[in-house]
Design a protein around this motif. Structure first.
Motif, PDB file in Angstrom:
ATOM      1  N   ARG A  29       0.855  -1.188   0.000  1.00 13.48           N
ATOM      2  CA  ARG A  29       0.000   0.000   0.000  1.00 13.48           C
ATOM      3  C   ARG A  29       0.886   1.233   0.000  1.00 13.48           C
TER       4      ARG A  29
ATOM      5  N   GLN B 256       1.433   5.364   0.104  1.00 13.83           N
ATOM      6  CA  GLN B 256       0.870   6.646   0.527  1.00 13.83           C
ATOM      7  C   GLN B 256       2.035   7.615   0.690  1.00 13.83           C
TER       8      GLN B 256
ATOM      9  N   LEU C 282      -9.275  -0.636   3.268  1.00 17.40           N
ATOM     10  CA  LEU C 282      -7.939  -0.150   2.934  1.00 17.40           C
ATOM     11  C   LEU C 282      -7.549  -0.731   1.580  1.00 17.40           C
ATOM     12  N   TYR C 283      -7.142   0.121   0.657  1.00 22.12           N
ATOM     13  CA  TYR C 283      -6.699  -0.344  -0.653  1.00 22.12           C
ATOM     14  C   TYR C 283      -5.303  -0.952  -0.561  1.00 22.12           C
ATOM     15  N   PHE C 284      -5.155  -2.131  -1.165  1.00 21.85           N
ATOM     16  CA  PHE C 284      -3.848  -2.767  -1.318  1.00 21.85           C
ATOM     17  C   PHE C 284      -3.671  -3.187  -2.781  1.00 21.85           C
ATOM     18  N   SER C 285      -2.416  -3.324  -3.180  1.00 26.60           N
ATOM     19  CA  SER C 285      -2.072  -3.866  -4.492  1.00 26.60           C
ATOM     20  C   SER C 285      -1.315  -5.162  -4.298  1.00 26.60           C
TER      21      SER C 285
ATOM     22  N   ARG D 238       5.930   3.082   1.081  1.00 26.31           N
ATOM     23  CA  ARG D 238       5.179   1.838   0.866  1.00 26.31           C
ATOM     24  C   ARG D 238       5.164   0.975   2.121  1.00 26.31           C
TER      25      ARG D 238
ATOM     26  N   GLU E 282      -7.166  -4.092  -7.616  1.00 26.51           N
ATOM     27  CA  GLU E 282      -7.284  -3.196  -6.479  1.00 26.51           C
ATOM     28  C   GLU E 282      -7.984  -3.988  -5.383  1.00 26.51           C
TER      29      GLU E 282
END
Length: 380
Positions: A188, A190, A228-231, A251, A335
Motif C-alpha cells: 500500500r 501513501q 484499505l486499498y492494497f495492491s 510503501r 485493487e
C-alpha cells in the motif's frame, strides 16, 4: 429494452424521421416544447374531462427500471388510450422541456393496467436522482390527442447494481484476466505524512476509509464500504512489486497470508477502465464474520479463494508443509480492499526507488462508458 412480463410495454418516442420502434405495439408521437403545466404541442388538444394522475407511487426500483402507478377516476378509464411520462435527471434545470436533440426521456405507452414497468438502460442510470410526471391522453379519430394536465412531479433514486449485474461484470472480467502469477506480499503506497499520522494518531494502525466513487457508477460498494486499498500486482520480469506508484513514495508491505488465508472471504467488487488500455478489477478481502464480510455477503459475488481468475490462495501440495501459495491475474490491475484496520507492526514501511506517477491514480476515476470490454447493458 426489455419488455416486462406483464405486457406493459413502454418506450421512448422516436424523432419524426425515425418512425416507430420495431417489435413494440406503441404509437409514435411528435413531442415539442411545453411550458408550465399545460401542453403546447401541435396536434394535441386539452379536455378537462381527462383526469390528472393523482397519488403517484414508484416501486420496485432497480438500477435500470421502476414500476409506476397512480389513482384515476373509474368513470373515464375507458377513454384513456395512452400515458405520457416525462422522466428527467433531477439536476437538469430545464427538465420539463421536449427536445428531440436530448437523450429521449419523454415516454409514451398505450394505456395498460397499472402498475406499469418502465425499463431502459439508455435513459436510466444507476444511483441517479430522477423526477417523473405523468399525463393521460386519448387518441382522437383524426389522429390528434386530447390530454390532461401534467401530474405533480415525483422524485426517486435508482438503485445500485444487483448481484445479477455484478455477475455479468465478473464474467466479462474473467475473459481478459490472463494467466496467474505468483506473489508473496500485498503493498500500500501513501505519502510519508499518512504513515506518520497512523503511528501518532491512530495507535500505529491504518484505519479503513469509505471507498471513493471510482469505477462503475452502479457499484454497490462506492461510497458505502469501508476498507484499505492494497495492491499485489508484480512486474513480469522480476516477480516483485513495481517501484513506481501513483499514490506516494512510501510503501507498506505485508506478507500475503496475513491478510489472505482460509479464514478470509473474497468478493468480486467491480471491473472498469479509465479511457486507457488498462483494465482494473476491484476485489474485497474480508475476515470471516467481520462487519465488512456481512456487508459484502448481501451485495457482492463471493469467489472461491482456491479457484478463481483473479486472486487465489492454495496449499502447496508439493512442499508438503502446508505452506500457502498466492497468485494474481497477469492482465488486469487488481485493487484489493481489506475491510479491517491493519497494524503497521505486521509489515514494513520503506521508501520506493521509483516515481509517483500521478496520471495513473484511480481516485474517483470515472469509468469509460463506451468500452465494450468492461460495460454491460445497464446504466454505466
Amino acid at each position: 429494452m426489455e419488455v416486462p412480463n406483464l405486457g406493459h410495454n413502454l418506450t421512448s418516442p422516436m424523432s419524426p424521421c425515425e418512425g416507430m420502434i420495431k417489435n413494440l405495439s406503441l404509437d409514435a408521437i411528435q413531442l415539442c416544447e411545453r411550458e408550465g403545466n399545460k401542453s403546447q404541442d401541435s396536434g394535441i388538444v386539452e379536455m378537462e374531462e381527462l383526469p390528472v394522475p393523482q397519488n403517484i407511487k414508484i416501486s420496485n426500483i432497480t438500477c435500470d427500471s421502476f414500476k409506476i402507478c397512480w389513482d384515476m377516476e373509474p368513470r373515464v378509464k375507458e377513454r384513456i388510450t395512452h400515458y405520457f411520462i416525462d422522466l428527467n435527471k433531477k439536476e437538469n434545470k430545464n427538465s420539463n422541456k421536449f427536445k428531440h436533440k436530448d437523450v429521449p426521456t419523454k415516454l409514451v405507452a398505450k394505456a395498460v393496467p397499472l402498475p406499469m414497468t418502465v425499463r431502459g438502460h439508455w435513459f436510466l442510470s444507476p444511483r441517479t436522482e430522477y423526477t417523473v410526471a405523468v399525463q393521460t391522453a386519448s387518441k382522437q379519430s383524426d389522429g390528434d390527442y386530447a390530454v390532461s394536465e401534467w401530474s405533480e412531479i415525483i422524485e426517486f433514486t435508482t438503485a445500485d447494481y444487483s448481484t445479477v449485474h455484478l455477475t455479468q461484470l465478473l464474467e466479462k472480467a474473467e475473459v481478459i484476466a490472463g494467466r496467474m502469477l505468483r506473489f508473496s506480499v500485498f503493498y500500500r503506497n501513501q505519502n510519508k505524512e499518512y504513515f506518520d499520522q497512523a503511528r501518532e494518531v491512530h495507535g500505529n494502525r491504518m484505519l479503513p476509509a469509505v471507498k471513493d466513487n471510482s469505477g462503475s457508477h452502479g457499484s454497490p460498494i462506492s461510497g458505502k464500504l469501508k476498507g484499505l486499498y492494497f495492491s499485489c500486482n508484480t512486474e513480469f520480469n522480476t516477480g516483485k512489486p513495481p517501484q513506481d506508484s501513483p499514490y506516494g513514495r512510501t510503501r507498506f508491505e505485508i506478507q500475503a497470508e496475513t491478510l489472505f488465508n482460509p479464514k478470509t472471504n473474497l468478493y468480486f467488487g467491480d471491473f472498469y477502465c479509465m479511457y486507457t488500455a488498462y483494465h482494473y478489477v476491484i476485489l474485497v478481502l474480508a475476515p470471516q464474520g467481520s462487519p465488512g464480510d456481512d456487508f459484502c455477503k448481501a451485495r457482492l459475488q463471493a469467489l472461491d479463494i482456491t479457484n478463481n481468475h483473479f486472486l487465489t490462495c492454495t496449499v502447496d501440495e508439493e512442499a508438503g508443509d502446508g505452506a500457502l501459495v498466492f497468485r494474481h491475474a497477469q492482465d488486469v490491475i487488481l485493487e484489493v480492499i481489506y475491510t479491517e484496520p491493519v497494524d503497521l507492526a505486521l509489515g514494513t514501511v520503506a521508501e520506493i526507488s521509483g516515481h509517483q506517477l500521478m496520471s495513473l491514480s484511480t481516485v474517483n476515476a470515472k469509468k469509460d462508458p463506451s468500452c465494450k470490454t468492461c460495460n454491460i447493458s445497464v446504466g454505466r
